[in-house]
Write a protein that holds these residues in place. Sequence first.
Motif, mmCIF file in Angstrom:
data_model
loop_
_atom_site.group_PDB
_atom_site.id
_atom_site.type_symbol
_atom_site.label_atom_id
_atom_site.label_comp_id
_atom_site.label_asym_id
_atom_site.label_seq_id
_atom_site.Cartn_x
_atom_site.Cartn_y
_atom_site.Cartn_z
ATOM 1 N N ILE A 124 7.951 -41.162 -38.309
ATOM 2 C CA ILE A 124 9.571 -40.677 -37.546
ATOM 3 C C ILE A 124 10.000 -39.640 -37.188
ATOM 4 C CG2 ILE A 124 10.789 -41.815 -39.032
ATOM 5 C CD1 ILE A 124 12.447 -43.229 -37.709
ATOM 6 N N PHE A 125 10.316 -39.792 -36.419
ATOM 7 C CA PHE A 125 11.356 -38.155 -35.525
ATOM 8 C C PHE A 125 12.728 -38.109 -36.335
ATOM 9 C CE2 PHE A 125 8.049 -38.722 -32.327
ATOM 10 C CZ PHE A 125 7.632 -36.705 -31.584
ATOM 11 N N ARG A 126 12.745 -36.695 -37.082
ATOM 12 C CA ARG A 126 13.599 -37.244 -37.805
ATOM 13 C C ARG A 126 14.498 -35.363 -38.494
ATOM 14 N NH1 ARG A 126 18.499 -36.123 -39.446
ATOM 15 N NH2 ARG A 126 19.750 -37.394 -40.686
ATOM 16 N N PRO A 127 14.893 -34.960 -36.650
ATOM 17 C CA PRO A 127 14.720 -33.216 -37.240
ATOM 18 C C PRO A 127 16.715 -32.995 -37.344
ATOM 19 C CG PRO A 127 15.367 -34.587 -34.381
ATOM 20 C CD PRO A 127 14.408 -35.331 -35.237
ATOM 21 N N GLY A 137 16.776 -27.246 -26.691
ATOM 22 C CA GLY A 137 15.339 -27.649 -25.835
ATOM 23 C C GLY A 137 14.537 -28.000 -26.506
ATOM 24 N N LEU A 138 14.518 -27.744 -27.616
ATOM 25 C CA LEU A 138 13.022 -27.494 -28.527
ATOM 26 C C LEU A 138 12.740 -26.707 -27.773
ATOM 27 C CD1 LEU A 138 12.932 -31.207 -30.023
ATOM 28 C CD2 LEU A 138 13.648 -29.175 -30.766
ATOM 29 N N GLU A 139 12.856 -25.606 -27.257
ATOM 30 C CA GLU A 139 11.810 -24.375 -26.411
ATOM 31 C C GLU A 139 10.474 -24.047 -26.982
ATOM 32 O OE1 GLU A 139 11.858 -21.481 -23.663
ATOM 33 O OE2 GLU A 139 13.217 -22.650 -23.339
ATOM 34 N N GLY A 140 9.919 -24.060 -27.174
ATOM 35 C CA GLY A 140 8.800 -23.744 -28.020
ATOM 36 C C GLY A 140 7.964 -24.431 -29.605
ATOM 37 N N PHE A 164 12.498 -25.526 -7.891
ATOM 38 C CA PHE A 164 12.376 -24.365 -8.285
ATOM 39 C C PHE A 164 12.712 -24.291 -9.903
ATOM 40 C CE2 PHE A 164 12.356 -23.587 -4.188
ATOM 41 C CZ PHE A 164 11.345 -22.858 -3.605
ATOM 42 N N GLY A 165 11.549 -23.317 -9.842
ATOM 43 C CA GLY A 165 11.556 -23.418 -11.896
ATOM 44 C C GLY A 165 10.219 -24.169 -12.389
ATOM 45 N N HIS A 166 10.477 -23.899 -13.663
ATOM 46 C CA HIS A 166 9.606 -25.081 -14.543
ATOM 47 C C HIS A 166 10.130 -23.906 -16.246
ATOM 48 C CE1 HIS A 166 6.690 -27.212 -16.305
ATOM 49 N NE2 HIS A 166 6.949 -28.547 -15.274
ATOM 50 N N ARG A 167 10.122 -24.856 -17.360
ATOM 51 C CA ARG A 167 10.352 -24.849 -18.732
ATOM 52 C C ARG A 167 8.798 -24.273 -18.682
ATOM 53 N NH1 ARG A 167 13.201 -26.244 -22.669
ATOM 54 N NH2 ARG A 167 15.041 -26.565 -21.513
ATOM 55 N N ILE A 168 7.417 -24.408 -18.507
ATOM 56 C CA ILE A 168 6.391 -24.255 -18.934
ATOM 57 C C ILE A 168 5.338 -23.303 -17.842
ATOM 58 C CG2 ILE A 168 4.208 -24.827 -19.268
ATOM 59 C CD1 ILE A 168 6.522 -26.003 -21.612
ATOM 60 N N TYR A 169 5.547 -23.480 -15.883
ATOM 61 C CA TYR A 169 4.342 -22.930 -15.723
ATOM 62 C C TYR A 169 5.768 -21.210 -15.052
ATOM 63 C CZ TYR A 169 1.949 -27.137 -14.219
ATOM 64 O OH TYR A 169 0.890 -28.167 -14.528
ATOM 65 N N ALA A 207 10.203 -34.231 -20.884
ATOM 66 C CA ALA A 207 11.694 -34.611 -21.897
ATOM 67 C C ALA A 207 11.421 -36.322 -21.662
ATOM 68 C CB ALA A 207 12.995 -34.464 -20.217
ATOM 69 N N SER A 208 10.758 -37.022 -20.591
ATOM 70 C CA SER A 208 11.061 -38.324 -20.958
ATOM 71 C C SER A 208 9.678 -38.899 -22.093
ATOM 72 C CB SER A 208 10.209 -38.811 -19.767
ATOM 73 O OG SER A 208 9.231 -38.232 -18.398
ATOM 74 N N THR A 209 8.466 -38.454 -21.668
ATOM 75 C CA THR A 209 7.610 -38.665 -23.088
ATOM 76 C C THR A 209 7.560 -37.989 -24.279
ATOM 77 O OG1 THR A 209 5.830 -37.588 -21.436
ATOM 78 C CG2 THR A 209 5.426 -37.840 -23.114
ATOM 79 N N PHE A 210 8.830 -36.655 -24.677
ATOM 80 C CA PHE A 210 8.920 -36.781 -25.752
ATOM 81 C C PHE A 210 10.401 -38.003 -26.603
ATOM 82 C CE2 PHE A 210 12.411 -34.136 -28.510
ATOM 83 C CZ PHE A 210 11.774 -34.802 -29.557
ATOM 84 N N ALA A 211 11.127 -38.227 -25.090
ATOM 85 C CA ALA A 211 12.138 -38.971 -25.357
ATOM 86 C C ALA A 211 11.170 -40.409 -26.015
ATOM 87 C CB ALA A 211 13.178 -39.516 -23.921
#
Length: 373
Positions: free
Chosen positions: A348-351, A10-13, A253-258, A185-189
Amino acid sequence: METKCEVKHGLEGVAVAISSISYVDGEKGELIYRGFSIEDLVEYSNFEETAYLIWFGNLPNENELDFINAMLTKKRELPKNIIRLMYLFPKNAHPMEVLRSVVSVLGMYSSDNNSTFEDAINLTAKIPTIIAYWYRIKNNFSLIHPNEDLKHSENFLYMMFGDIPQEKELFDKSLILHMEQGMNASTFASTVTASTLSDVYSIITTALGTLKGQLHGGANEKVLMMLEEIRTIDYVEKYVNDLILKRKKIMGFGHRIYKTFDPRAKILKKWLNEIKEEIRYYKIALKVEEVVLKNFKGKKIYPNVDFYSGILYNYFNIPKDFFTTIFAMARIVGWTAHAMEYCKNNRIFRPRSIYNGPKNLDYKKIKEVKING
């Protein structure tokens, strides 16, 4: 198996860009747009002014605000061929599917000479029209075309229902809450698509497809479905405890950041509490919050913006399957701002992915493979 790089599910952090658009402090529960707190913006600003701020980095003067208003007014109507196309869609199509499809088709009507900003304005102006027209087509109502004397959010409500509610400013301010939220997620996409130097219509189609998911923008629709299932305050405790027992997600309920109360949820809750008439599902929601917080005490699980936004939209008589389109109607500003910002220093993104499959297998033609039995 390759083990040369670390996987962050999830690319956490993981930071993927440097941005001056917004700042989220998950521990303190703060959200800032271009240096201004979300609390101040919903108190003193409006959709058009905040959109200008997010796009350009500063609050507009009177002439700049007039320019944005004029551009939005000019661009609201849809091409006649697209309206005819919408009448051919199946009436049971989800509003997000319709919005995603029409945005993609609109790309064919854009000039190659348009700047990214011109296309951003065009889509920002037209998305409310797409949503309202689909609501009326779906329900066999005649279309209500944009009124050039009305502001952005007023126009949407007018095109949907034919009148403008007394609490129109509350709806306008609710759009500010959803306008921007960092690298979600949508902004990253959408930024990934932007990094390929694709067009704005492809960028926003990507974002809409991502936002549709129930773990992202679709959560507000699922929250109202949950509250409808609960029906009464007396059933809340059993319903929530059953979800916890079955290890199912409690929507809203719950949030990846908050890791504390989402400031947007706090603002929405305050607004709902101040509306003098009784708000449907609000008391049930308060009880759900109470039970969830009691069960997860100390685990940093709190209501997010989706938990209360659907209740507010329902108050404005917006059907629940349209909730996520309202989210998109606001977030289009943030998506396009990030696309423009990232492409100023584009790469360009290339993970990478780590391969864990087999190697060096012997190829055999189908006729050489023995079939067992």
